[in-house]
Enzyme design. Sequence first.
Site, short mmCIF file in Angstrom:
data_model
loop_
_atom_site.label_atom_id
_atom_site.label_comp_id
_atom_site.label_asym_id
_atom_site.label_seq_id
_atom_site.Cartn_x
_atom_site.Cartn_y
_atom_site.Cartn_z
N GLU A 143 -1.22 -5.22 9.10
CA GLU A 143 -0.45 -4.72 10.07
C GLU A 143 -0.91 -4.74 11.56
O GLU A 143 -2.03 -4.60 11.73
CB GLU A 143 -0.27 -3.17 9.89
N ASP A 152 0.70 -1.00 0.12
CA ASP A 152 -0.11 -0.09 -0.05
C ASP A 152 0.89 1.32 -0.02
O ASP A 152 0.43 2.50 -0.11
CB ASP A 152 -0.80 0.00 1.14
N SER A 153 2.25 1.14 0.06
CA SER A 153 3.14 2.33 -0.33
C SER A 153 2.62 2.85 -1.70
O SER A 153 3.21 3.77 -1.90
CB SER A 153 4.60 1.71 -0.43
N GLU A 205 9.48 -4.02 10.27
CA GLU A 205 10.01 -2.85 9.82
C GLU A 205 10.64 -1.77 10.94
O GLU A 205 9.82 -1.74 12.09
CB GLU A 205 9.04 -2.01 9.22
N ASP A 240 -0.81 -6.28 0.10
CA ASP A 240 -1.21 -5.59 1.38
C ASP A 240 -2.86 -5.43 1.28
O ASP A 240 -3.39 -5.23 0.47
CB ASP A 240 -0.53 -4.23 1.16
O1 KIV Z 1 3.67 -1.11 1.65
C1 KIV Z 1 4.63 -1.51 1.56
O2 KIV Z 1 5.44 -1.33 0.66
C2 KIV Z 1 5.47 -2.03 2.64
C3 KIV Z 1 6.95 -1.87 3.02
C4 KIV Z 1 7.20 -2.23 4.51
C5 KIV Z 1 7.92 -2.51 1.98
O3 KIV Z 1 4.68 -2.58 3.62
#
Ligand code: KIV
Length: 288
Positions: A132, A62-63, A199, A101
């Site tokens: 998360e 989700d980055s 992380e 994600d």
């Molecule tokens: O969404 C993302 O890119 C992540 C990073 C920690 C790699 O979860």
Amino acid sequence: MKELVKLKAVANISTRILSNLLLEKIQNCVKNGEKIAMLTCYDATFAKLMELAGVDILLVGDSLGMVLQGAENTLNVSMHHMTYHTKMVKNGAPNTLILADMPIGSYEQDNEAAYKNALWLVKSGAHMVKFEGGGKRVETARYLVKHGIPVCAHLGFTPQAVNQIGGYKVQGKTNASAEQILNDAQAMRDAGVSFVLLEMVPAALAKQVTQIVPTIGIGAGVDCNGQVLVLQDLLGIYTGAASKNPEDFKNPRFVKNFLKDTNSVQAAVAAYVNAVKNKTFPAIEHSY
Ligand code: KIV
């Protein structure tokens, strides 16, 4: 019509077989002490390039809210965004493990809603989903695993909680918070997660977590079973699109530009895979 149903059943079975084989490959890396190279990926072109370069896991992270959409954080990413990009990645890399994600709001309410959204990601091409947090999320992990969906738990710094945390800060620095992360990792392992993404935690803590459950690190030292980077960080092209003062943007310590010393994107991705496999990346200087 009957033929079509049969074909679909066969296709489903072969999808499941491929998924199991891909997961087995990752588990074998852990067993044999081979480091796992993971990268974020959001489209078919990069997915193909990464598959050819030998990336073990493509993370549809989700980055994408930050690096593709230009937002300040990941909080506006939706299930529609995630499934859209997961499909693209699947089209480009049909033979690589895809981890997708679960965006904020898609898994917290109850286990049924989490399952429905996780299944939507699986139907879009994901082999595994990531969400998360520990604590209450352990039961969500158990539920998804029980219903056949492989899970990766994301512990340490959790970007969807950036406002509660008060910024991009290393987690697990006090005894109490380190203990919490260790307990969460243990509970997640018992719930059946395949691995934990860690992380921004101290390297010593990441080493302890890795003795409990397989780990993929980002800003988590040299002892994790694998490493992940955001593609745009690896290429040195992310400069904080939405930062208020772009001139003040500073990369976190764990970022390394692999394009700088190569002459193509393909070579930069291959250099990253090599560096992870031969344990030259991450190094101590990328750790906390
Ligand atoms: O969404 C993302 O890119 C992540 C990073 C920690 C790699 O979860």
